[in-house]
Motif scaffolding. Structure first.
Motif, PDB file in Angstrom:
ATOM      1  N   ASN A   1      59.395  23.500  25.814  1.00 43.02           N
ATOM      2  CA  ASN A   1      59.571  23.191  27.224  1.00 43.02           C
ATOM      3  C   ASN A   1      59.217  24.425  28.065  1.00 43.02           C
ATOM      4  N   GLU A   2      58.159  24.326  28.835  1.00 42.77           N
ATOM      5  CA  GLU A   2      57.755  25.370  29.793  1.00 42.77           C
ATOM      6  C   GLU A   2      57.655  26.780  29.184  1.00 42.77           C
ATOM      7  N   PRO A   3      56.887  26.954  28.118  1.00 40.97           N
ATOM      8  CA  PRO A   3      56.748  28.301  27.566  1.00 40.97           C
ATOM      9  C   PRO A   3      56.001  29.260  28.498  1.00 40.97           C
ATOM     10  N   ASN A   4      55.390  28.716  29.547  1.00 41.26           N
ATOM     11  CA  ASN A   4      54.706  29.574  30.531  1.00 41.26           C
ATOM     12  C   ASN A   4      55.594  29.948  31.712  1.00 41.26           C
ATOM     13  N   LEU A   5      56.840  29.478  31.737  1.00 38.39           N
ATOM     14  CA  LEU A   5      57.712  29.780  32.871  1.00 38.39           C
ATOM     15  C   LEU A   5      57.981  31.276  33.043  1.00 38.39           C
ATOM     16  N   PRO A   6      58.227  32.032  31.960  1.00 42.27           N
ATOM     17  CA  PRO A   6      58.420  33.472  32.166  1.00 42.27           C
ATOM     18  C   PRO A   6      57.230  34.139  32.863  1.00 42.27           C
ATOM     19  N   ARG A   7      56.011  33.663  32.574  1.00 44.23           N
ATOM     20  CA  ARG A   7      54.829  34.217  33.241  1.00 44.23           C
ATOM     21  C   ARG A   7      54.855  33.879  34.723  1.00 44.23           C
ATOM     22  N   ILE A   8      55.200  32.643  35.057  1.00 43.37           N
ATOM     23  CA  ILE A   8      55.272  32.243  36.463  1.00 43.37           C
ATOM     24  C   ILE A   8      56.282  33.110  37.207  1.00 43.37           C
ATOM     25  N   LEU A   9      57.444  33.299  36.598  1.00 42.04           N
ATOM     26  CA  LEU A   9      58.494  34.092  37.246  1.00 42.04           C
ATOM     27  C   LEU A   9      58.092  35.557  37.372  1.00 42.04           C
ATOM     28  N   SER A  10      57.302  36.045  36.431  1.00 41.84           N
ATOM     29  CA  SER A  10      56.917  37.460  36.459  1.00 41.84           C
ATOM     30  C   SER A  10      55.805  37.753  37.449  1.00 41.84           C
ATOM     31  N   THR A  11      55.169  36.708  38.011  1.00 43.77           N
ATOM     32  CA  THR A  11      54.068  36.922  38.947  1.00 43.77           C
ATOM     33  C   THR A  11      54.535  36.932  40.397  1.00 43.77           C
TER      34      THR A  11
ATOM     35  N   VAL B   1      45.538  28.851  52.539  1.00 40.43           N
ATOM     36  CA  VAL B   1      45.105  28.627  53.921  1.00 40.43           C
ATOM     37  C   VAL B   1      44.058  29.637  54.357  1.00 40.43           C
ATOM     38  N   SER B   2      43.614  30.504  53.449  1.00 43.10           N
ATOM     39  CA  SER B   2      42.611  31.511  53.786  1.00 43.10           C
ATOM     40  C   SER B   2      41.858  31.903  52.526  1.00 43.10           C
ATOM     41  N   GLU B   3      40.764  32.627  52.701  1.00 38.27           N
ATOM     42  CA  GLU B   3      39.981  33.051  51.544  1.00 38.27           C
ATOM     43  C   GLU B   3      40.778  34.006  50.659  1.00 38.27           C
ATOM     44  N   LYS B   4      41.536  34.919  51.277  1.00 40.12           N
ATOM     45  CA  LYS B   4      42.380  35.811  50.477  1.00 40.12           C
ATOM     46  C   LYS B   4      43.465  35.009  49.751  1.00 40.12           C
ATOM     47  N   GLY B   5      44.004  34.026  50.466  1.00 37.83           N
ATOM     48  CA  GLY B   5      45.000  33.164  49.843  1.00 37.83           C
ATOM     49  C   GLY B   5      44.421  32.382  48.674  1.00 37.83           C
TER      50      GLY B   5
ATOM     51  N   GLN C   1      44.092  31.396  42.886  1.00 34.66           N
ATOM     52  CA  GLN C   1      43.295  31.315  41.669  1.00 34.66           C
ATOM     53  C   GLN C   1      43.761  32.323  40.628  1.00 34.66           C
ATOM     54  N   ALA C   2      44.141  33.518  41.088  1.00 33.03           N
ATOM     55  CA  ALA C   2      44.632  34.537  40.159  1.00 33.03           C
ATOM     56  C   ALA C   2      45.924  34.069  39.483  1.00 33.03           C
ATOM     57  N   ARG C   3      46.765  33.414  40.247  1.00 27.52           N
ATOM     58  CA  ARG C   3      48.014  32.887  39.678  1.00 27.52           C
ATOM     59  C   ARG C   3      47.724  31.814  38.639  1.00 27.52           C
ATOM     60  N   ARG C   4      46.787  30.943  38.955  1.00 25.82           N
ATOM     61  CA  ARG C   4      46.420  29.897  37.995  1.00 25.82           C
ATOM     62  C   ARG C   4      45.852  30.505  36.714  1.00 25.82           C
ATOM     63  N   ASP C   5      44.977  31.487  36.881  1.00 31.42           N
ATOM     64  CA  ASP C   5      44.361  32.124  35.716  1.00 31.42           C
ATOM     65  C   ASP C   5      45.414  32.766  34.819  1.00 31.42           C
ATOM     66  N   ALA C   6      46.457  33.335  35.431  1.00 34.31           N
ATOM     67  CA  ALA C   6      47.498  34.021  34.654  1.00 34.31           C
ATOM     68  C   ALA C   6      48.463  33.040  33.999  1.00 34.31           C
ATOM     69  N   CYS C   7      48.794  31.958  34.701  1.00 29.80           N
ATOM     70  CA  CYS C   7      49.894  31.096  34.257  1.00 29.80           C
ATOM     71  C   CYS C   7      49.477  29.910  33.402  1.00 29.80           C
ATOM     72  N   TYR C   8      48.227  29.465  33.505  1.00 30.77           N
ATOM     73  CA  TYR C   8      47.836  28.243  32.812  1.00 30.77           C
ATOM     74  C   TYR C   8      46.674  28.421  31.836  1.00 30.77           C
TER      75      TYR C   8
ATOM     76  N   TYR D   1      57.485  20.719  40.359  1.00 32.72           N
ATOM     77  CA  TYR D   1      58.562  20.615  41.334  1.00 32.72           C
ATOM     78  C   TYR D   1      58.138  20.981  42.741  1.00 32.72           C
ATOM     79  N   GLU D   2      57.067  21.730  42.875  1.00 35.42           N
ATOM     80  CA  GLU D   2      56.770  22.243  44.214  1.00 35.42           C
ATOM     81  C   GLU D   2      55.319  22.629  44.379  1.00 35.42           C
ATOM     82  N   ARG D   3      54.964  22.785  45.632  1.00 35.15           N
ATOM     83  CA  ARG D   3      53.674  23.366  46.024  1.00 35.15           C
ATOM     84  C   ARG D   3      53.938  24.760  46.567  1.00 35.15           C
ATOM     85  N   GLU D   4      53.024  25.678  46.288  1.00 35.01           N
ATOM     86  CA  GLU D   4      53.108  27.022  46.842  1.00 35.01           C
ATOM     87  C   GLU D   4      51.814  27.291  47.610  1.00 35.01           C
ATOM     88  N   THR D   5      51.949  27.551  48.882  1.00 38.75           N
ATOM     89  CA  THR D   5      50.782  27.780  49.726  1.00 38.75           C
ATOM     90  C   THR D   5      50.601  29.265  49.967  1.00 38.75           C
ATOM     91  N   MET D   6      49.433  29.771  49.616  1.00 41.06           N
ATOM     92  CA  MET D   6      49.140  31.196  49.725  1.00 41.06           C
ATOM     93  C   MET D   6      48.429  31.541  51.034  1.00 41.06           C
TER      94      MET D   6
END
Length: 425
Positions: free
Chosen positions: A168-178, A255-259, A264-271, A289-294
């Motif tokens: 169950n969610e073995p990638n959660l520690p990575r999400i929390l660490s980012t 909502v922006s190019e930097k965002g 994308q960096a978060r996706r690359d790290a977590c998934y 559970y949620e959306r995160e808008t950068m």
């Protein structure tokens, strides 16, 4: 069992899948109560601890599991996902408690007697205390130890459960660490593990959901190795049983190019690190559970006027379908929504969330998307790890303060029931 094989070149006509799983999920430590032999129960009682309070009696589901199954049946659901707790089955290394295996055997039969399809999770964060004292998933022997546990369970249950989720969610520690954890929270976790190591008299006491950032990569490697061993073991015992793991998946937006670059960096790290690990599996579980808008500087606060969860996150109905489609594109596997919900004491927010989140998912399934089912988290208001009992995900409340532990379906349970009943098959 569920046949996930599709004939090559077969065109799927528009229509809802015949064997779609509508269910609810729970996890043993969070609902069972009386857990005294696990790594998490050990951490709950060290000082300082990161846990607001011990799980204690939780929802007393170890005794009241039949009431829980009656709730599932009463909501018109056809499936139930629950965890099989290694700490119950092997409370001491190489000492197997047959009564615990018998308990899960009865639960599976109880599901089938009610027309409920049982799905099991083999590791929902919690492991035996002795395993934590051996450094947990950092132990080179952890994969073979876990594979032995999977074989032990599937020899008893494998002929009747429909699907098996290894982790169950073995990638959660990575999400929390980012970025999800503050410096203070990280330091609190570090202190908790240090105290636990001293109390256990070992050099390195480690668990799967209290993790310090510099150890995340090594932990994930341990998870991936154990998953591979578990899949091999399960298939040796039950070659036709669908097996996979579940990932925590945030719907990253921007909502922006930097965002966009941050998202994308978060996706690359977590998934992305999990793509190779799940190749050849029968399905991939998605827990959203949620959306995160950068924005340019990172995650944006919830806009004014929108529903928010008890954690302060905006409640976004569209996040579920986005997460499901993204993980399908990433892995190429059929998708099972193993968890989806919202923590809120306002059940009207939950009802609105269900009413707006599920119709787009139904449309996706009708259009031929390889979606196997949907499991709401959670069946009950339960123990939510470091937050104790302060977060409310349940379709049903539990009278813990009154000491009865009686379950009461909320309005959201009726909302879910109605939506399932009205889904045209």
């Amino acid at each position: 069992m569920i046949d996930l094989k599709q004939e090559e070149g077969h065109t799927v006509a528009r229509g809802f899948p015949d064997h779609f799983l509508w269910g609810a999920s729970t996890a043993g430590h969070q609902v069972d109560g009386g857990d005294t032999t696990s790594d998490i129960s050990f951490l709950e009682h060290v000082q300082p601890t990161v846990f607001k309070q011990p799980a204690g009696s939780a929802c007393k589901s170890w005794e009241r599991w039949q009431d829980d199954l009656d709730l599932v049946s009463g909501m018109g659901l056809n499936a139930y996902r629950f965890s099989v707790e290694w700490a119950r089955i092997e409370p001491e290394e190489k000492v197997v408690d047959q009564s615990a295996l018998d308990h899960y055997d009865r639960m599976v039969d109880g599901c089938l007697d009610r027309g409920i399809t049982p799905l099991i999770t083999l590791s929902h964060f919690v492991c035996p205390h002795w395993f934590g004292a051996k450094a947990g998933w950092f132990n080179p022997d952890a994969p073979s130890l876990f594979a032995d546990e999977c074989l032990r369970v599937l020899k008893v249950l494998g002929d009747r459960v429909a699907m098996a989720v290894t982790f169950n969610e073995p990638n959660l520690p990575r999400i929390l660490s980012t970025g999800a954890l503050s410096t203070q929270a990280v330091e609190a976790q570090r202190q908790c593990l240090e105290v636990a190591s001293r109390k256990a008299g070992v050099e390195r006491y480690r668990v799967g959901n209290v993790v310090i950032p510099e150890e995340v990569e090594q932990l994930e490697l341990g998870f991936r190795r154990a998953h591979a061993c578990a899949v091999e073991a399960i298939r040796s015992q039950c070659p036709n049983l669908p097996v996979g793991l579940s990932l925590a998946v945030i719907d990253e937006s921007y909502v922006s190019e930097k965002g966009k670059a941050l998202a994308q960096a978060r996706r690359d790290a977590c998934y992305r690190p999990w793509i190779q690990a799940v190749q050849g599996n029968d399905f991939i579980g998605v827990q959203n559970y949620e959306r995160e808008t950068m924005g340019d500087q990172g995650p944006l606060a919830a806009p004014e006027g929108v529903d928010t969860s008890e954690s302060g996150a905006p409640v976004c109905a569209g996040s579920l379908v986005n997460a499901v489609v993204y993980i399908r594109e990433l892995t190429g596997l059929p998708v099972l929504v193993t968890e989806h919900g919202v923590c809120t004491a306002d059940d009207q927010v939950r009802s609105r969330f269900i009413s707006s989140s599920l119709p787009p998912l139904v449309d996706l399934a009708r259009d031929g998307f390889p979606l196997l089912g949907y499991f709401h988290w959670s069946l009950l208001d339960n123990f939510e790890w470091i937050s104790g009992y302060d977060m409310h995900y349940g379709l049903c409340s539990v009278d813990r303060s009154g000491g009865t532990y009686d379950r009461t379906p909320k309005g959201s349970a009726q909302t879910y029931r109605k939506l399932v009943a009205e889904t045209v098959i």
